[in-house]
Design a protein around this motif. Sequence first.
Motif, short mmCIF file in Angstrom:
data_model
loop_
_atom_site.label_atom_id
_atom_site.label_comp_id
_atom_site.label_asym_id
_atom_site.label_seq_id
_atom_site.Cartn_x
_atom_site.Cartn_y
_atom_site.Cartn_z
N ILE A 120 -3.64 1.90 -5.22
CA ILE A 120 -4.15 2.56 -4.02
C ILE A 120 -5.53 2.03 -3.67
O ILE A 120 -5.81 1.70 -2.50
CB ILE A 120 -4.18 4.10 -4.20
N GLN A 121 -6.40 1.92 -4.67
CA GLN A 121 -7.75 1.40 -4.40
C GLN A 121 -7.71 -0.04 -3.91
O GLN A 121 -8.36 -0.40 -2.92
CB GLN A 121 -8.61 1.52 -5.65
N THR B 209 1.04 4.00 -3.01
CA THR B 209 0.65 5.36 -2.62
C THR B 209 1.74 6.35 -3.01
O THR B 209 1.45 7.38 -3.63
CB THR B 209 0.36 5.42 -1.11
N LEU C 256 -0.57 7.44 6.38
CA LEU C 256 -0.34 8.51 5.40
C LEU C 256 0.51 9.62 6.01
O LEU C 256 1.37 10.21 5.34
CB LEU C 256 -1.66 9.08 4.89
N TRP D 24 0.83 -1.20 0.00
CA TRP D 24 0.00 0.00 0.00
C TRP D 24 0.87 1.25 0.00
O TRP D 24 0.62 2.19 -0.76
CB TRP D 24 -0.93 -0.01 1.22
N ALA D 25 1.91 1.27 0.84
CA ALA D 25 2.78 2.44 0.92
C ALA D 25 3.47 2.68 -0.42
O ALA D 25 3.59 3.83 -0.88
CB ALA D 25 3.81 2.27 2.03
N GLN E 133 -3.03 4.76 -8.91
CA GLN E 133 -4.43 4.83 -8.50
C GLN E 133 -5.09 3.47 -8.37
O GLN E 133 -5.83 3.22 -7.43
CB GLN E 133 -5.21 5.72 -9.46
N THR F 199 -5.75 -0.29 -0.38
CA THR F 199 -6.52 0.32 0.70
C THR F 199 -7.67 -0.60 1.08
O THR F 199 -7.93 -0.83 2.27
CB THR F 199 -7.04 1.72 0.30
N ASN G 13 1.84 6.96 -6.64
CA ASN G 13 0.58 7.49 -7.17
C ASN G 13 -0.08 6.54 -8.16
O ASN G 13 -0.61 6.95 -9.18
CB ASN G 13 0.77 8.88 -7.79
#
Length: 135
Positions: free
Chosen positions: A84-85, A76, A105, A72-73, A81, A88, A79
């Motif tokens: 990230i979805q 993130t 974050l 996840w990090a 996307q 997360t 960037n």
Amino acid sequence: MPTLRYVEEGDADERVKAAYEDIKAGFGSGQVPNVYKVLGANPTILEAAVEHRHRVMDEGALDPNLKEFLAWATVTLLNNQFGIQIHTARLKRLGYSDAEVLEALGVLQYFAGISVVINGLNMGDDVNENVKRFL
């Protein structure tokens, strides 16, 4: 829209279909993410990506939750996307709260920012002697 075409399951050769089945049975949660459908145009690359993911995420000494947090990090900070979805959602499914994700974050924000300062000041070698003994 990707710059290369998807190889849908119905159009896939046997090697690609086998990789897709592996993905669906494991990390794909019953689906083949579109990035892997693009990789399906080259079965060797697709198989290597799936194998690499298995080795990185399914093997080793690190706790699976830590690996998911690292994934996840990474997405993130880059960037990504899609990532990230996905990651997360996986963190939430693992039981992490919104407050914990926001705290993470904050950690990313701090270390990304202070790294810019350290790099801008060319202080990469300015490590405390007490820290060096652990390296």
